[in-house]
Design a protein around this motif. Sequence first.
Motif, PDB file in Angstrom:
ATOM      1  N   MET A 197      -1.297   7.096   4.029  1.00  0.00           N
ATOM      2  CA  MET A 197      -0.383   7.887   3.198  1.00  0.00           C
ATOM      3  C   MET A 197       1.021   7.887   3.782  1.00  0.00           C
ATOM      4  O   MET A 197       1.221   7.567   4.952  1.00  0.00           O
ATOM      5  N   THR A 198       1.996   8.211   2.924  1.00  0.00           N
ATOM      6  CA  THR A 198       3.370   8.336   3.414  1.00  0.00           C
ATOM      7  C   THR A 198       3.571   9.789   3.845  1.00  0.00           C
ATOM      8  O   THR A 198       2.883  10.691   3.385  1.00  0.00           O
ATOM      9  N   TYR A 199       4.492   9.994   4.771  1.00  0.00           N
ATOM     10  CA  TYR A 199       4.776  11.362   5.222  1.00  0.00           C
ATOM     11  C   TYR A 199       6.282  11.537   5.366  1.00  0.00           C
ATOM     12  O   TYR A 199       7.020  10.591   5.628  1.00  0.00           O
ATOM     13  N   SER A 200       6.717  12.792   5.178  1.00  0.00           N
ATOM     14  CA  SER A 200       8.153  13.065   5.171  1.00  0.00           C
ATOM     15  C   SER A 200       8.744  12.972   6.568  1.00  0.00           C
ATOM     16  O   SER A 200       8.179  13.470   7.531  1.00  0.00           O
ATOM     17  N   GLN A 201       9.895  12.291   6.710  1.00  0.00           N
ATOM     18  CA  GLN A 201      10.553  12.208   8.016  1.00  0.00           C
ATOM     19  C   GLN A 201      11.815  13.056   8.068  1.00  0.00           C
ATOM     20  O   GLN A 201      12.034  13.814   8.975  1.00  0.00           O
ATOM     21  N   ARG A 202      12.700  12.859   7.081  1.00  0.00           N
ATOM     22  CA  ARG A 202      13.874  13.730   7.022  1.00  0.00           C
ATOM     23  C   ARG A 202      14.429  13.741   5.605  1.00  0.00           C
ATOM     24  O   ARG A 202      14.217  12.816   4.824  1.00  0.00           O
ATOM     25  N   TRP A 203      15.117  14.823   5.277  1.00  0.00           N
ATOM     26  CA  TRP A 203      15.709  14.922   3.958  1.00  0.00           C
ATOM     27  C   TRP A 203      17.108  14.342   3.988  1.00  0.00           C
ATOM     28  O   TRP A 203      17.798  14.412   4.996  1.00  0.00           O
ATOM     29  N   LYS A 204      17.504  13.806   2.850  1.00  0.00           N
ATOM     30  CA  LYS A 204      18.809  13.141   2.785  1.00  0.00           C
ATOM     31  C   LYS A 204      19.942  14.139   3.041  1.00  0.00           C
ATOM     32  O   LYS A 204      20.988  13.754   3.563  1.00  0.00           O
ATOM     33  N   GLU A 205      19.715  15.416   2.700  1.00  0.00           N
ATOM     34  CA  GLU A 205      20.765  16.422   2.932  1.00  0.00           C
ATOM     35  C   GLU A 205      21.196  16.421   4.396  1.00  0.00           C
ATOM     36  O   GLU A 205      22.341  16.689   4.724  1.00  0.00           O
ATOM     37  N   LYS A 227       0.818  -1.217   0.000  1.00  0.00           N
ATOM     38  CA  LYS A 227       0.000   0.000   0.000  1.00  0.00           C
ATOM     39  C   LYS A 227       0.851   1.266   0.000  1.00  0.00           C
ATOM     40  O   LYS A 227       0.549   2.231  -0.692  1.00  0.00           O
ATOM     41  N   ALA A 228       1.943   1.242   0.791  1.00  0.00           N
ATOM     42  CA  ALA A 228       2.813   2.415   0.858  1.00  0.00           C
ATOM     43  C   ALA A 228       3.440   2.680  -0.509  1.00  0.00           C
ATOM     44  O   ALA A 228       3.557   3.833  -0.941  1.00  0.00           O
TER      45      ALA A 228
END
Length: 456
Positions: free
Chosen positions: A274-282, A242-243
């Motif tokens: 839904m998926t949600y943002s956790q952290r950016w790769k930067e 689903k993700a």
Amino acid sequence: MSYKSIIDNKPTKEIIQAGWRSIIGLEIHIELKTQSKMFCGCSAAYFGHKPNTHVCPVCLGLPGALPVANKKAIGWVVLCGLALDCQIPLFSKFDRKNYFYPDLPKGYQISQYDLPLAVKGRVKMDDSKIIRITRVHLEEDTAKLIHATVKGKGVTLIDFNRAGVPLMEVVTEPDIKSPQEAKEFLKKLRQIVRYLGISDCDMEKGSMRLEVNVSLQKSGISKLPDYKVEIKNLNSFRFVEKALEYEIKRQLGLIKKGQKPLQETRGWNEVEQMTYSQRWKEEAQDYRYFPEPDLPPIHWQKKEIERIKKSLIELPDEKGARFQKQYKLSLDQIKSLIESRERADYFEEAVKVGCQHQIDAKEIANVLVNKRIGIEKILPAELIKILVKKRIKPTIKGKELEKIVNKVIRENRKAVEDYKKGKITAVEFLVGQIARATKGQADPNQTRKVLLEKLR
Ligand code: ZN
Ligand code: MN
């Protein structure tokens, strides 16, 4: 062996129509069920036990405590590597992966960086497609953080029972092209690991944990895109599917708006679907990997690897191919019978007992597959007893039976000759032929009696 594909391997219509394709890779962490932890003597069977009862200076990361590697865990990872058709480099080592988090008492995790235990494997899917395995390495599990309320205050408690449990990590190449295929691959991997008996792969208990990475590329372009989105902490195959479905739609939506999806780590919210943002790769950390100085590197002798290879049991695909040849069953039946090693063994044990009572493999397979018999509830021999009892009362007897016996004797000259030359087993063959001709509707003892009379 190749089954008719039961899964829809096509990526969603929507992406194809838009001229794109999805590219998916997987990372799977699997806790090994060794008796002791990876680098100390504490029991690794911690599930359901009182917090912080499986601990010692080593797995608590106390100053001066030294790790000693668990030989069994190393052997098991190599075994799994071989089952996944990997190469086993003769030299391997442990490394420190440094990062600061409360679940990591030493401030680093002992893992493997550039020289893992197994590399370059492959898994053949049911539709014959190959998913390449990048690597299989060994590391230690972290402690468990429990978010709770104590005296009205929100706190985080740490249970170190899990810290130091052997953790195998399997990484695939981005060869998977749809959420359904990702799920099928995971099922296959879990089946292989369970066959090997090195982990229960129980996702509810956290002994199998899943991460996926996904990106979109224009169809027709073989080069990988220059970004990927990772989704962490997925604790069921259905969530993975689903993700991924959600994430593919999300990324396509961005692309259609002329934006490029960000390289980032996301989580899956099951409630919101839904998926949600956790952290950016930067912001991702530099783990400052370096060789673990407290553990000697691993040098294999070729013959040691050979020895482990010899200990490999019959894997699901091989078993399936053998069942097909030996028992002439349908592919669906085979797939069901080899689901687990226990089930396959049960079937074969029942066949062994069954053939003494003219109950053949097909009949047993039918019962096991269609009636979903719980193999832990009834022994194979008991199952056969029930089948014998249930068998329809013999309806073919007397003259009718004699006619069939005569016909079988006429049509099996060779077996009759063999019998006359003293090959007693030829009788069994003829009894079997008669049972087939009467469709099992004659009494086996009566059949034998009539047959022996005629042969004389
Ligand atoms: Zn310990
Ligand atoms: Mn890892």
